[in-house]
Design a protein around this motif. Sequence first.
Motif, PDB file in Angstrom:
ATOM      1  N   GLY A 183       0.772  -1.238   0.000  1.00  0.00           N
ATOM      2  CA  GLY A 183       0.000   0.000   0.000  1.00  0.00           C
ATOM      3  C   GLY A 183       0.796   1.276   0.000  1.00  0.00           C
ATOM      4  O   GLY A 183       0.245   2.349   0.275  1.00  0.00           O
ATOM      5  N   ILE A 184       2.092   1.193  -0.324  1.00  0.00           N
ATOM      6  CA  ILE A 184       2.934   2.391  -0.369  1.00  0.00           C
ATOM      7  C   ILE A 184       3.418   2.596  -1.800  1.00  0.00           C
ATOM      8  O   ILE A 184       4.044   1.711  -2.383  1.00  0.00           O
ATOM      9  CB  ILE A 184       4.135   2.276   0.586  1.00  0.00           C
ATOM     10  CG1 ILE A 184       3.637   2.231   2.035  1.00  0.00           C
ATOM     11  CG2 ILE A 184       5.096   3.444   0.392  1.00  0.00           C
ATOM     12  CD1 ILE A 184       4.742   2.078   3.056  1.00  0.00           C
ATOM     13  N   GLU A 185       3.125   3.750  -2.358  1.00  0.00           N
ATOM     14  CA  GLU A 185       3.505   4.051  -3.735  1.00  0.00           C
ATOM     15  C   GLU A 185       4.776   4.899  -3.751  1.00  0.00           C
ATOM     16  O   GLU A 185       4.770   6.063  -3.366  1.00  0.00           O
ATOM     17  CB  GLU A 185       2.383   4.797  -4.459  1.00  0.00           C
ATOM     18  CG  GLU A 185       2.613   4.967  -5.938  1.00  0.00           C
ATOM     19  CD  GLU A 185       2.629   3.648  -6.708  1.00  0.00           C
ATOM     20  OE1 GLU A 185       3.328   3.569  -7.726  1.00  0.00           O
ATOM     21  OE2 GLU A 185       1.924   2.703  -6.272  1.00  0.00           O
ATOM     22  N   LEU A 186       5.871   4.282  -4.168  1.00  0.00           N
ATOM     23  CA  LEU A 186       7.153   4.976  -4.266  1.00  0.00           C
ATOM     24  C   LEU A 186       7.299   5.610  -5.647  1.00  0.00           C
ATOM     25  O   LEU A 186       6.696   5.151  -6.617  1.00  0.00           O
ATOM     26  CB  LEU A 186       8.303   3.993  -4.053  1.00  0.00           C
ATOM     27  CG  LEU A 186       8.488   3.436  -2.649  1.00  0.00           C
ATOM     28  CD1 LEU A 186       9.546   2.337  -2.656  1.00  0.00           C
ATOM     29  CD2 LEU A 186       8.881   4.537  -1.674  1.00  0.00           C
ATOM     30  N   PRO A 187       8.146   6.643  -5.756  1.00  0.00           N
ATOM     31  CA  PRO A 187       8.479   7.157  -7.087  1.00  0.00           C
ATOM     32  C   PRO A 187       9.189   6.082  -7.906  1.00  0.00           C
ATOM     33  O   PRO A 187       9.679   5.088  -7.372  1.00  0.00           O
ATOM     34  CB  PRO A 187       9.426   8.328  -6.794  1.00  0.00           C
ATOM     35  CG  PRO A 187       9.264   8.628  -5.347  1.00  0.00           C
ATOM     36  CD  PRO A 187       8.847   7.355  -4.690  1.00  0.00           C
ATOM     37  N   ARG A 188       9.274   6.292  -9.191  1.00  0.00           N
ATOM     38  CA  ARG A 188       9.862   5.292 -10.072  1.00  0.00           C
ATOM     39  C   ARG A 188      11.383   5.304 -10.059  1.00  0.00           C
ATOM     40  O   ARG A 188      12.023   4.290 -10.348  1.00  0.00           O
ATOM     41  CB  ARG A 188       9.362   5.531 -11.512  1.00  0.00           C
ATOM     42  CG  ARG A 188       9.882   4.540 -12.546  1.00  0.00           C
ATOM     43  CD  ARG A 188       9.479   3.121 -12.171  1.00  0.00           C
ATOM     44  NE  ARG A 188       9.969   2.139 -13.137  1.00  0.00           N
ATOM     45  CZ  ARG A 188      11.202   1.611 -13.113  1.00  0.00           C
ATOM     46  NH1 ARG A 188      12.068   1.976 -12.180  1.00  0.00           N
ATOM     47  NH2 ARG A 188      11.565   0.718 -14.008  1.00  0.00           N
ATOM     48  N   VAL A 189      12.000   6.446  -9.725  1.00  0.00           N
ATOM     49  CA  VAL A 189      13.448   6.611  -9.868  1.00  0.00           C
ATOM     50  C   VAL A 189      14.137   6.458  -8.522  1.00  0.00           C
ATOM     51  O   VAL A 189      13.655   6.945  -7.493  1.00  0.00           O
ATOM     52  CB  VAL A 189      13.767   7.987 -10.489  1.00  0.00           C
ATOM     53  CG1 VAL A 189      15.262   8.158 -10.678  1.00  0.00           C
ATOM     54  CG2 VAL A 189      13.047   8.152 -11.824  1.00  0.00           C
ATOM     55  N   ALA A 190      15.301   5.797  -8.519  1.00  0.00           N
ATOM     56  CA  ALA A 190      16.000   5.481  -7.267  1.00  0.00           C
ATOM     57  C   ALA A 190      16.333   6.720  -6.462  1.00  0.00           C
ATOM     58  O   ALA A 190      16.163   6.740  -5.235  1.00  0.00           O
ATOM     59  CB  ALA A 190      17.269   4.686  -7.572  1.00  0.00           C
ATOM     60  N   ASN A 191      16.821   7.796  -7.114  1.00  0.00           N
ATOM     61  CA  ASN A 191      17.235   8.949  -6.305  1.00  0.00           C
ATOM     62  C   ASN A 191      16.050   9.675  -5.682  1.00  0.00           C
ATOM     63  O   ASN A 191      16.213  10.366  -4.669  1.00  0.00           O
ATOM     64  CB  ASN A 191      18.123   9.906  -7.110  1.00  0.00           C
ATOM     65  CG  ASN A 191      17.479  10.460  -8.351  1.00  0.00           C
ATOM     66  OD1 ASN A 191      16.272  10.343  -8.548  1.00  0.00           O
ATOM     67  ND2 ASN A 191      18.277  11.061  -9.224  1.00  0.00           N
ATOM     68  N   ASP A 192      14.841   9.520  -6.227  1.00  0.00           N
ATOM     69  CA  ASP A 192      13.659  10.056  -5.557  1.00  0.00           C
ATOM     70  C   ASP A 192      13.188   9.126  -4.444  1.00  0.00           C
ATOM     71  O   ASP A 192      12.658   9.586  -3.431  1.00  0.00           O
ATOM     72  CB  ASP A 192      12.526  10.279  -6.561  1.00  0.00           C
ATOM     73  CG  ASP A 192      12.692  11.559  -7.365  1.00  0.00           C
ATOM     74  OD1 ASP A 192      13.299  12.512  -6.846  1.00  0.00           O
ATOM     75  OD2 ASP A 192      12.223  11.603  -8.516  1.00  0.00           O
ATOM     76  N   GLN A 193      13.374   7.832  -4.603  1.00  0.00           N
ATOM     77  CA  GLN A 193      13.006   6.891  -3.543  1.00  0.00           C
ATOM     78  C   GLN A 193      13.807   7.154  -2.265  1.00  0.00           C
ATOM     79  O   GLN A 193      13.333   6.864  -1.164  1.00  0.00           O
ATOM     80  CB  GLN A 193      13.214   5.456  -4.017  1.00  0.00           C
ATOM     81  CG  GLN A 193      12.240   5.021  -5.103  1.00  0.00           C
ATOM     82  CD  GLN A 193      12.419   3.581  -5.531  1.00  0.00           C
ATOM     83  OE1 GLN A 193      13.230   2.845  -4.991  1.00  0.00           O
ATOM     84  NE2 GLN A 193      11.641   3.151  -6.528  1.00  0.00           N
ATOM     85  N   TYR A 194      14.988   7.719  -2.402  1.00  0.00           N
ATOM     86  CA  TYR A 194      15.820   8.030  -1.227  1.00  0.00           C
ATOM     87  C   TYR A 194      15.107   8.973  -0.264  1.00  0.00           C
ATOM     88  O   TYR A 194      15.360   8.950   0.941  1.00  0.00           O
ATOM     89  CB  TYR A 194      17.145   8.646  -1.675  1.00  0.00           C
ATOM     90  CG  TYR A 194      18.081   8.988  -0.541  1.00  0.00           C
ATOM     91  CD1 TYR A 194      18.789   7.989   0.127  1.00  0.00           C
ATOM     92  CD2 TYR A 194      18.260  10.308  -0.133  1.00  0.00           C
ATOM     93  CE1 TYR A 194      19.653   8.301   1.173  1.00  0.00           C
ATOM     94  CE2 TYR A 194      19.127  10.622   0.915  1.00  0.00           C
ATOM     95  CZ  TYR A 194      19.815   9.622   1.559  1.00  0.00           C
ATOM     96  OH  TYR A 194      20.667   9.933   2.598  1.00  0.00           O
TER      97      TYR A 194
END
Length: 341
Positions: free
Chosen positions: A244-255
């Motif tokens: 149920g958690i939507e992360l951004p697609r790009v690794a540096n935004d996931q940080y």
Amino acid sequence: MRKVWVASGIGIGLCLSFVALLVVGTFSAAAGLAGGTGAGRTVGLAKGAVPALYQPLVQKWGNLCPAINPALLAAQLYQESGWNPQAQSPADARGIAQFIPGTWASHGVDGDKDGDRDIWDPADAIPSAASYDCELAGYVKKVPGDQTKNMLAAYNAGAYAVIKYGGVPPYRETQNYVKIITSLEQSFARPVGRVEPSRQAAGAIYFAQKKLGTKYLWGGNGTPEQGGRFDCSGLTQAAYRTVGIELPRVANDQYNAGPHPSRDELLPGDLVFFSDDLTNSRAIRHVGLYVGGGYMINAPFTGAVIRFDKIDTPDYFGATRVTEDGAKALPTELPEDRGGV
């Protein structure tokens, strides 16, 4: 994509039982730490969260007044421009702090004392953002409630609305803005004490372990058309989507999807990141899902399969403990699509 120094994946068969134990143990670890020391307010910046070029400015000007701190200022700048000093929106908001020229004319300051107030120069724009925040805080300083939240509400809705309603006004946009910036603040702050454990980590690990042995695909999101294949950030995004958690697609935004535990405080389910530039989170190029014991599940590079790898390599950047609020706070639009002040 990992560099060639990444250790080879260890045998999948040997590790499945290891991960199964970790999945079960994640919740007990969370329960054991949940009563630990809270983070509290801090003015320190997390390692690499602010690009090295701007860190001294953010650290200095983020302490301009009690209503702000460096992590809060960093959260605003990231939300506005993603650290792009050349960002320009359709509303003609300009630069790293996304000032509209009319606002800049009244509130821009000569931060570097070179005799010029340049809206495009971070050495002027970052001090101007802090100065504007503090000016707004002064307007609403007598309003009851949290000083910082009132300042942020004034930034979004105007000081009059905050004064009228005696705090954050009942506007959905304003309430969301305050929540977004205060959530993002946690991802830029250097934690004090232990970071609260994740309750969703076990489910994310369970998904990732089922993908072990799947071939890597650059840009892979795991769709049927792609044969169920992933790249590194596609795998971590899909793993957290199952809980149920939507992360951004790009690794540096996931940080920026949560606070940052230190290496010795890692727990299963933390995202671990890798970069050639250990001073700048925007340079992150790889992410994996930590499973404990110094290992992660990751989709490493073209020609490899999803596998276990060691995290202790020269390019290890740091980790993020994903939170639902942290993930929701991340910008979903490019800086060019946003407005300004």
